[in-house]
Write a protein that holds these residues in place. Structure first.
Motif, PDB file in Angstrom:
ATOM      1  N   ASP A 258       1.082  -0.939   0.120  1.00 26.85           N
ATOM      2  CA  ASP A 258       0.040  -0.101   0.205  1.00 26.85           C
ATOM      3  C   ASP A 258       1.124   1.366  -0.079  1.00 26.85           C
ATOM      4  O   ASP A 258       0.820   2.130  -0.862  1.00 26.85           O
ATOM      5  CB  ASP A 258      -0.898   0.030   1.296  1.00 26.85           C
ATOM      6  N   THR A 259       1.789   1.190   0.634  1.00 25.97           N
ATOM      7  CA  THR A 259       2.607   2.502   0.607  1.00 25.97           C
ATOM      8  C   THR A 259       3.194   2.739  -0.381  1.00 25.97           C
ATOM      9  O   THR A 259       3.430   3.502  -0.867  1.00 25.97           O
ATOM     10  CB  THR A 259       3.588   2.227   2.123  1.00 25.97           C
TER      11      THR A 259
ATOM     12  N   GLN B 193       1.102   4.119  -3.091  1.00 22.60           N
ATOM     13  CA  GLN B 193       0.668   5.300  -2.740  1.00 22.60           C
ATOM     14  C   GLN B 193       1.763   6.495  -2.856  1.00 22.60           C
ATOM     15  O   GLN B 193       1.188   7.452  -3.897  1.00 22.60           O
ATOM     16  CB  GLN B 193       0.521   4.804  -1.039  1.00 22.60           C
ATOM     17  N   ALA B 194       2.668   5.946  -3.240  1.00 16.25           N
ATOM     18  CA  ALA B 194       3.573   6.848  -3.466  1.00 16.25           C
ATOM     19  C   ALA B 194       3.766   7.226  -4.587  1.00 16.25           C
ATOM     20  O   ALA B 194       3.876   8.130  -5.607  1.00 16.25           O
ATOM     21  CB  ALA B 194       5.058   6.073  -2.929  1.00 16.25           C
ATOM     22  N   LEU B 195       3.765   5.685  -5.804  1.00 16.37           N
ATOM     23  CA  LEU B 195       4.180   5.589  -6.693  1.00 16.37           C
ATOM     24  C   LEU B 195       2.597   6.378  -7.351  1.00 16.37           C
ATOM     25  O   LEU B 195       2.661   6.463  -8.663  1.00 16.37           O
ATOM     26  CB  LEU B 195       4.237   4.097  -7.727  1.00 16.37           C
ATOM     27  N   ALA B 196       1.677   6.237  -6.751  1.00 18.40           N
ATOM     28  CA  ALA B 196       0.508   7.380  -7.151  1.00 18.40           C
ATOM     29  C   ALA B 196       0.092   8.770  -8.218  1.00 18.40           C
ATOM     30  O   ALA B 196      -0.825   8.961  -8.971  1.00 18.40           O
ATOM     31  CB  ALA B 196      -0.753   7.337  -7.247  1.00 18.40           C
ATOM     32  N   ASP B 197       1.444   9.448  -7.797  1.00 16.99           N
ATOM     33  CA  ASP B 197       1.707  10.439  -7.863  1.00 16.99           C
ATOM     34  C   ASP B 197       2.365  11.425  -8.950  1.00 16.99           C
ATOM     35  O   ASP B 197       4.025  10.436  -9.134  1.00 16.99           O
ATOM     36  CB  ASP B 197       2.199  11.849  -6.357  1.00 16.99           C
TER      37      ASP B 197
ATOM     38  N   VAL C  22      10.158  12.382 -10.394  1.00 18.72           N
ATOM     39  CA  VAL C  22      11.081  12.592  -9.456  1.00 18.72           C
ATOM     40  C   VAL C  22      12.113  11.074 -10.006  1.00 18.72           C
ATOM     41  O   VAL C  22      13.179  10.722 -10.087  1.00 18.72           O
ATOM     42  CB  VAL C  22      11.182  12.507  -7.957  1.00 18.72           C
ATOM     43  N   LEU C  23      11.335   9.741  -9.304  1.00 21.41           N
ATOM     44  CA  LEU C  23      11.669   8.516  -9.346  1.00 21.41           C
ATOM     45  C   LEU C  23      12.417   8.076 -10.813  1.00 21.41           C
ATOM     46  O   LEU C  23      13.607   7.876 -11.062  1.00 21.41           O
ATOM     47  CB  LEU C  23      10.849   7.739  -9.300  1.00 21.41           C
TER      48      LEU C  23
ATOM     49  N   LEU D  63       9.260  14.412  -1.210  1.00 22.23           N
ATOM     50  CA  LEU D  63      10.603  14.091  -1.885  1.00 22.23           C
ATOM     51  C   LEU D  63      10.614  12.502  -0.412  1.00 22.23           C
ATOM     52  O   LEU D  63      10.836  11.305   0.638  1.00 22.23           O
ATOM     53  CB  LEU D  63      12.096  14.126  -0.963  1.00 22.23           C
ATOM     54  N   LYS D  64      10.189  13.195   0.731  1.00 22.09           N
ATOM     55  CA  LYS D  64      10.041  12.910   1.809  1.00 22.09           C
ATOM     56  C   LYS D  64       8.857  11.272   2.001  1.00 22.09           C
ATOM     57  O   LYS D  64       9.048  10.170   2.100  1.00 22.09           O
ATOM     58  CB  LYS D  64       9.202  13.572   3.106  1.00 22.09           C
ATOM     59  N   ARG D  65       8.001  11.537   1.350  1.00 27.73           N
ATOM     60  CA  ARG D  65       7.057  10.238   0.736  1.00 27.73           C
ATOM     61  C   ARG D  65       7.573   9.391  -0.166  1.00 27.73           C
ATOM     62  O   ARG D  65       7.582   7.992   0.494  1.00 27.73           O
ATOM     63  CB  ARG D  65       5.736  10.953   0.154  1.00 27.73           C
ATOM     64  N   LEU D  66       8.422   9.665  -0.428  1.00 33.62           N
ATOM     65  CA  LEU D  66       9.613   8.503  -1.341  1.00 33.62           C
ATOM     66  C   LEU D  66      10.676   7.568  -0.482  1.00 33.62           C
ATOM     67  O   LEU D  66      10.457   6.817  -0.758  1.00 33.62           O
ATOM     68  CB  LEU D  66      10.020   9.335  -2.320  1.00 33.62           C
ATOM     69  N   GLU D  67      10.691   8.765   0.303  1.00 28.61           N
ATOM     70  CA  GLU D  67      11.857   7.716   1.415  1.00 28.61           C
ATOM     71  C   GLU D  67      10.962   7.311   2.426  1.00 28.61           C
ATOM     72  O   GLU D  67      11.783   5.993   2.659  1.00 28.61           O
ATOM     73  CB  GLU D  67      13.225   9.519   2.278  1.00 28.61           C
TER      74      GLU D  67
END
Length: 111
Positions: free
Chosen positions: A7-8, A11-15, A21-22, A50-54
């Protein structure tokens, strides 16, 4: 696979900003400022991406002085790949079953 972990990641990939950035980081590490440049948003807002990706484990950051450098975390997408392969196998089996069923119906209708 831990469902919360998936899920995490999803959710990070949804944006679209985070996916961009990736994509940029696939070329190599970059500073947070350089990553933020193409986006029309305030730096604090971008830093939340960036925080969400990290937090999701997709990137890792290091800080030297005031400069934060980001890099892709090797193997971070392996759980997503594994889940997607499981889904593909499941749907291929279902479609194979449907194909067999339809073939059986066609054969039953032939005189």
């Amino acid at each position: 696979m831990n469902a919360d972990r998936l899920d995490t990641l999803f959710q990070a990939l949804a944006d679209p900003t985070r996916r961009a950035v990736l994509a940029r980081l696939s070329s190599g590490p970059a500073t947070a400022g350089a990553l933020a440049d193409p986006f029309d948003m305030a730096l604090p807002s971008f830093m939340q991406h960036l925080k969400r990706l990290e937090d999701s484990g997709l990137i890792e950051t290091t800080k030297t002085g005031r400069t934060r450098t980001c890099a892709l975390k090797p193997g971070a997408l392996i759980p997503v790949r594994g889940w997607m392969e499981e889904q593909r196998d499941l749907w291929e089996a279902r479609l194979d079953g449907l194909e067999d069923y339809l073939e059986q119906l066609v054969n039953e209708e032939k005189p």
